[in-house]
Design an enzyme around this catalytic site. Structure first.
Site, PDB file in Angstrom:
ATOM      1  N   LYS A   1       0.804  -1.036   0.039  1.00 30.28           N
ATOM      2  CA  LYS A   1      -0.040   0.058   0.046  1.00 30.28           C
ATOM      3  C   LYS A   1       0.764   1.197  -0.057  1.00 30.28           C
ATOM      4  CE  LYS A   1      -0.450  -0.418   5.073  1.00 30.28           C
ATOM      5  NZ  LYS A   1      -1.190  -0.899   6.186  1.00 30.28           N
TER       6      LYS A   1
ATOM      7  N   ARG B   1      -9.952   0.307  15.169  1.00 36.38           N
ATOM      8  CA  ARG B   1     -10.050   0.984  13.820  1.00 36.38           C
ATOM      9  C   ARG B   1     -11.229   0.418  13.016  1.00 36.38           C
ATOM     10  NH1 ARG B   1      -4.406   1.041  10.521  1.00 36.38           N
ATOM     11  NH2 ARG B   1      -4.774  -1.257  10.139  1.00 36.38           N
TER      12      ARG B   1
ATOM     13  N   HIS C   1      -5.594  -6.923  13.750  1.00 39.76           N
ATOM     14  CA  HIS C   1      -4.531  -6.213  13.621  1.00 39.76           C
ATOM     15  C   HIS C   1      -4.071  -5.688  15.012  1.00 39.76           C
ATOM     16  CE1 HIS C   1      -1.018  -4.404  11.241  1.00 39.76           C
ATOM     17  NE2 HIS C   1      -1.662  -2.868  11.505  1.00 39.76           N
TER      18      HIS C   1
ATOM     19  N   ARG D   1       1.310 -10.576   7.311  1.00 41.87           N
ATOM     20  CA  ARG D   1       1.284  -9.481   6.559  1.00 41.87           C
ATOM     21  C   ARG D   1       2.415  -8.603   6.728  1.00 41.87           C
ATOM     22  NH1 ARG D   1      -3.457  -9.651   9.802  1.00 41.87           N
ATOM     23  NH2 ARG D   1      -2.774  -7.650  10.750  1.00 41.87           N
TER      24      ARG D   1
ATOM     25  N   TYR E   1      13.417  31.942   6.078  1.00 42.19           N
ATOM     26  CA  TYR E   1      12.173  32.574   6.227  1.00 42.19           C
ATOM     27  C   TYR E   1      12.255  32.937   7.788  1.00 42.19           C
ATOM     28  CZ  TYR E   1      10.240  31.749   1.769  1.00 42.19           C
ATOM     29  OH  TYR E   1       9.882  31.483   0.241  1.00 42.19           O
TER      30      TYR E   1
ATOM     31  N   CYS F   1      12.410  25.390   3.353  1.00 36.61           N
ATOM     32  CA  CYS F   1      11.540  26.023   2.794  1.00 36.61           C
ATOM     33  C   CYS F   1      10.780  24.904   1.828  1.00 36.61           C
ATOM     34  CB  CYS F   1      12.342  26.807   1.429  1.00 36.61           C
ATOM     35  SG  CYS F   1      13.513  27.798   2.414  1.00 36.61           S
ATOM     36  N   MET F   2      10.018  25.220   0.838  1.00 46.04           N
ATOM     37  CA  MET F   2       8.982  24.437   0.136  1.00 46.04           C
ATOM     38  C   MET F   2       9.989  23.508  -0.798  1.00 46.04           C
ATOM     39  SD  MET F   2       5.741  24.952  -2.570  1.00 46.04           S
ATOM     40  CE  MET F   2       4.714  25.695  -1.331  1.00 46.04           C
ATOM     41  N   ASP F   3      10.996  23.994  -1.515  1.00 50.71           N
ATOM     42  CA  ASP F   3      11.636  23.352  -2.503  1.00 50.71           C
ATOM     43  C   ASP F   3      13.128  23.381  -2.271  1.00 50.71           C
ATOM     44  OD1 ASP F   3       9.249  23.661  -4.303  1.00 50.71           O
ATOM     45  OD2 ASP F   3       9.658  25.656  -4.260  1.00 50.71           O
TER      46      ASP F   3
HETATM   47  C1  LIG Z   1      -0.593  -1.688   7.069  1.00 55.81           C
HETATM   48  C2  LIG Z   1      -0.780  -2.854   7.521  1.00 55.81           C
HETATM   49  C3  LIG Z   1      -0.107  -4.119   7.672  1.00 55.81           C
HETATM   50  C4  LIG Z   1       1.386  -4.056   7.391  1.00 55.81           C
HETATM   51  O1  LIG Z   1       1.917  -3.651   8.873  1.00 55.81           O
HETATM   52  P1  LIG Z   1       3.511  -3.544   8.947  1.00 55.81           P
HETATM   53  O2  LIG Z   1       3.568  -3.140  10.378  1.00 55.81           O
HETATM   54  O3  LIG Z   1       3.905  -2.192   7.982  1.00 55.81           O
HETATM   55  O4  LIG Z   1       4.120  -4.841   8.641  1.00 55.81           O
HETATM   56  C5  LIG Z   1      -0.650  -5.298   8.106  1.00 55.81           C
HETATM   57  N1  LIG Z   1      -1.890  -5.427   8.239  1.00 55.81           N
HETATM   58  C6  LIG Z   1      -2.970  -4.345   8.207  1.00 55.81           C
HETATM   59  C7  LIG Z   1      -4.377  -4.312   8.560  1.00 55.81           C
HETATM   60  C8  LIG Z   1      -2.406  -3.302   7.584  1.00 55.81           C
HETATM   61  O5  LIG Z   1      -3.253  -2.131   7.642  1.00 55.81           O
END
Ligand SMILES: *Cc1c(COP(=O)(O)O)cnc(C)c1O
Length: 405
Positions: free
Chosen positions: A36, A135, A164, A220, A263, A309-311
């Protein structure tokens, strides 16, 4: 590359990290590579290719658009979408052969308007349980009981059941143990339902590395694949960051004692000093929270001075350096090293907040790509991806679907 600020990503590091993680776990555990947020800033397609080369079984993304990009590039692995999608996008998900996260009966009730029972195609889902992160996910047994009849439909495949953790990277394991125990209870709900649930999973990177006994059917892996993990808590395995960030001096001058720069006159020279300007700023993700950190130049540390700064930003040079000299924001020069952990500690966050904040203006260049691309099997454009060449265009038929979202 027109602009001299770039992030260098070693695909072989990503592949190697994944291989090490796989080796540290029981052989039957499946590996889901989380790509992601543009592969945590490393490039989604490239990172997915590296993970596939290391034998990943699944990919995961947060949103359906991210999955669309992977399918457009020819990725064939199953893809789990971690955030619930809108019910009206279910047909798109079927066309793209995605696996969806579901969190309750209401979604199914609404979804049925878009996928009638008699329609073709099996919808693969993973049920998300909330064991304490707060969540998304099912918290109560009653919610599960309401969901089960929807899961029994012939065109639904319950491929997974997961949760998670909130504190997997912390030394104190009390809360993690509570969450794990709660998940075990919930797993019994799954078992008792007699649904053919294929994968139970709960561990992200930190939990998978620290507590292999929690790996269950699948882990994961996001952060660890890119080389970020709680190094102080994990001793059984060593991973390396895959990304480094560089730029070059575009301007060098001497500032007299007492003169201001930046700045709001944010810095005043204590002495006569050499100042270099570097073409990277907060619009590239080097936010003002990075004030007070160092960069590397000529193998030495140099502090950022004045407001970012921005850039562009300014650094106090160790001496009169040449314009064009390499400036390293993350990575190594000679004996000196600036790490993600050091920067993350400075901003009170985690490495992946820094890597995902590196802006789109910063070009990603890829090294060690041969190992990965040798096996790349993009059916439409076999040898399209080469080191330092832009990623392949999304195929027309799939690009057209972008309009549907
Ligand atoms: C992003 C995410 C992960 C990955 O987590 P890491 O700590 O980066 O390995 C696993 N499970 C869920 C639900 C996530 O949102």
């Amino acid at each position: 590359m027109l602009r001299e600020t770039w992030a260098e990503v070693s695909l072989n590091r990503i592949r190697e990290n994944m291989l090490r993680i796989r080796k540290s776990l029981p052989y039957s555990v499946k590996l889901m590579a989380v790509v992601k947020a543009n592969g945590y800033g490393h490039g989604d397609i490239e990172s997915a290719a590296a993970a596939e080369r290391a034998g990943a079984d699944y990919l995961a993304v947060a949103y359906i658009e991210e999955a669309l990009r992977l399918r457009g590039a020819g990725m064939k692995l199953p893809i789990l979408v971690l955030t619930p999608i809108r019910p009206e996008h279910v047909q798109l998900a079927l066309e793209l052969d995605l696996t969806l996260t579901v969190t309750g009966a209401r979604w199914f009730a609404e979804m049925r308007a878009y996928k009638p029972y008699a329609s073709a195609g099996k919808l693969r889902v993973h049920v998300k349980m909330d064991t304490g992160l707060g969540r998304i996910g099912i918290r109560a047994k009653t919610e599960w009981d309401e969901l089960v009849p929807w899961l029994r439909a012939k065109d639904i495949e319950v491929d997974g059941f997961y949760t998670h953790f909130a504190t997997a990277g912390e030394a104190d394991t009390t809360f993690l143990e509570q969450q794990a125990a709660r998940f075990m209870e919930m797993k019994q709900w799954g078992r008792a339902s007699r649904l053919a649930i294929r994968h139970y999973h709960c561990a992200g990177s930190a939990a998978a590395l620290r507590f292999p006994h929690l790996a269950m059917d699948m882990v994961r892996i996001g952060a660890a694949m890119y080389g970020y993990y709680p190094e102080k808590l994990v001793h059984s395995i060593k991973l390396e960051p895959a990304l480094s960030l560089h730029s070059r001096l575009i301007h060098v001058k001497k500032l007299a004692r007492g003169e201001y720069l930046g700045y709001n006159n944010s810095y005043r020279a204590d002495e006569d000093e050499w100042i270099g300007t570097v073409p990277i700023g907060y619009a590239d993700g080097w936010t003002q929270r990075m004030q007070g950190t160092d960069v590397l130049i000529e193998g030495r540390r140099a502090p950022i001075v004045g407001k970012i700064c921005m850039d562009q930003l300014m650094i106090k040079l160790p001496g009169p350096c040449a314009e064009g000299a390499l400036v390293t924001f993350i990575g190594t020069q000679g004996e000196q090293r600036i790490t993600f952990s050091e920067l993350a500690a400075h901003i009170g966050s985690v490495a992946q907040e820094i890597s995902t904040s590196i802006g789109v203006r910063v070009e990603r260049t890829y090294t060690d790509t041969e190992e990965v691309y040798a096996r790349w099997n993009n059916p439409t454009k076999p040898n399209d991806i080469k080191p330092n060449v832009n990623r392949p265009a999304v195929s027309k038929s799939i690009a057209g679907k972008q309009a549907a979202i």
